[in-house]
Design a protein around this motif. Sequence first.
Motif, mmCIF file in Angstrom:
data_model
loop_
_atom_site.group_PDB
_atom_site.id
_atom_site.type_symbol
_atom_site.label_atom_id
_atom_site.label_comp_id
_atom_site.label_asym_id
_atom_site.label_seq_id
_atom_site.Cartn_x
_atom_site.Cartn_y
_atom_site.Cartn_z
ATOM 1 N N HIS A 206 1.196 -8.858 4.042
ATOM 2 C CA HIS A 206 0.905 -10.060 3.248
ATOM 3 C C HIS A 206 1.285 -9.913 1.780
ATOM 4 C CE1 HIS A 206 -1.679 -10.512 6.837
ATOM 5 N NE2 HIS A 206 -1.241 -11.751 6.739
ATOM 6 N N LYS A 207 2.037 -8.849 1.456
ATOM 7 C CA LYS A 207 2.505 -8.605 0.078
ATOM 8 C C LYS A 207 1.340 -8.634 -0.919
ATOM 9 C CE LYS A 207 7.174 -10.217 0.948
ATOM 10 N NZ LYS A 207 8.390 -10.778 0.437
ATOM 11 N N ARG A 208 0.240 -7.979 -0.515
ATOM 12 C CA ARG A 208 -0.920 -7.882 -1.404
ATOM 13 C C ARG A 208 -0.978 -6.473 -2.014
ATOM 14 N NH1 ARG A 208 -4.118 -11.415 2.510
ATOM 15 N NH2 ARG A 208 -4.699 -9.545 3.634
ATOM 16 N N PRO A 209 -1.705 -6.313 -3.154
ATOM 17 C CA PRO A 209 -1.789 -4.984 -3.774
ATOM 18 C C PRO A 209 -2.293 -3.917 -2.797
ATOM 19 C CG PRO A 209 -2.806 -6.646 -5.174
ATOM 20 C CD PRO A 209 -2.454 -7.334 -3.889
ATOM 21 N N LEU A 210 -1.783 -2.692 -2.954
ATOM 22 C CA LEU A 210 -2.161 -1.570 -2.077
ATOM 23 C C LEU A 210 -3.069 -0.640 -2.878
ATOM 24 C CD1 LEU A 210 1.446 -0.852 -0.697
ATOM 25 C CD2 LEU A 210 -0.255 -2.493 0.158
ATOM 26 N N PRO A 211 -4.397 -0.723 -2.678
ATOM 27 C CA PRO A 211 -5.321 0.054 -3.514
ATOM 28 C C PRO A 211 -5.319 1.536 -3.142
ATOM 29 C CG PRO A 211 -6.549 -1.202 -1.862
ATOM 30 C CD PRO A 211 -5.106 -1.532 -1.657
ATOM 31 N N VAL A 212 -4.982 2.379 -4.109
ATOM 32 C CA VAL A 212 -5.039 3.830 -3.900
ATOM 33 C C VAL A 212 -6.119 4.367 -4.835
ATOM 34 C CG1 VAL A 212 -3.760 5.995 -4.136
ATOM 35 C CG2 VAL A 212 -2.612 3.952 -3.244
ATOM 36 N N TYR A 213 -7.126 5.046 -4.242
ATOM 37 C CA TYR A 213 -8.252 5.526 -5.044
ATOM 38 C C TYR A 213 -7.809 6.713 -5.922
ATOM 39 C CZ TYR A 213 -11.162 2.987 -1.602
ATOM 40 O OH TYR A 213 -11.732 2.047 -0.782
#
Length: 348
Positions: A206-213
Amino acid sequence: MNILITGGAGFIGSHVVRRFVKEYPTYHIVNLDALTYAGNLENLKDIENQPNYTFVKGDIGDHDLIRSVFKEHDITHVVHLAAESHVDRSIQDPLIFLKTNILGTANLLQAARETWKDTFEGKRFYHISTDEVYGALELDKGIFTEDTPYDPRSPYSASKASSDHLVRAYYHTYGLPIVISNCSNNYGPNHFPEKLIPLILNNILHKRPLPVYGKGENVRDWLYVEDHARAIDVILHKGKIGETYNIGGHNEWKNIDIVRLLCDKMDAKLERPIGESRELITFVTDRAGHDLRYAIDATKIEDELGWVPQETFETGIDKTIDWYLSNQQWLEHVTSGAYQEYYERMYK
Ligand code: NAD
Ligand code: TYD
């Protein structure tokens, strides 16, 4: 065998249920699941009408229900997977983890002890646990063996550690025939998109942000879910009573490297310009008490029971991506909540 599988509508449980229903037509498989947000009967559409399969909606903490299921189905084996399983949720709302994972397990143990009191011969209580009970390792040092002291750090891992201790206590105190396995991070089809790999795949789609902790430096040891289901099969049949087995894939990855790999593979499969999805990577505030590294020494199960993983990360990740791409309706039902109507539609 009449096997009570708890949590069979969840991610790993659904693969275990499918495996036992298909591989062992002479066994009766009773899947007991409360259908929390993580339970999804759409995972089991293909086997739900098999004659050796029964679904029971219910809570492992329900004293009367569990005893009646043991009696009605003459349960001889328990494979216990039902749990609250997400570390981030356990940080937000720890008490439900203690209720389900500790008290729910205690209720199952007590029901097994009471119902099987005439003889424990031919019975088995198999508890499925996690490597997170061992705590966290330094980046390039150490590995979890079955003798590693428990050192859980999150409410989730502390609740699983407590349940492991209770299961062993029932073995030592009452002689209940138990076996435990502690597995590393699983991935594969039907994984709820709150966990790293399916969340990243869904967000790339969905071309949404990819959260990386944090900095994405944390390391996990990944195992394809069907390899775990096969290990559970082997341990249920061949594991020694009272023993613990570690299960893992010898497959350590830094989170950021996994996210980049998923970006590049998805770009190729979706025919997007290579590099496009990496633009979505967003470093976010780290998880509280984030365990740095997990790694499993699976020598015992390999040497004693002859189990080894069949998938490499390369083959397993490709299968996983292909499954999510061809099952986007599953993802849509999960994200819209429609999956929760399945039980009402099909079972009422
Ligand atoms: P999941 O969250 O996908 O599924 C859990 C299932 O348990 C769901 O179907 C849910 O409805 C059910 N459930 C929850 N509370 C219940 C209750 N009170 N009564 C009855 N059913 C209830 O979890 P998963 O990832 O499939 O994990 C299954 C088991 O394997 C857990 O015990 C977990 O600790 C363990 N485990 C998971 C991993 C992993 O990487 N996912 C690794 C090692 C061990
Ligand atoms: P997760 O899939 O939640 O499993 P666990 O916490 O049981 O290992 O997380 C795997 C790793 O990915 C863990 O180090 C936390 C990290 N992570 C992210 O960086 N971003 C995310 O959105 C999620 C859900 C996890």
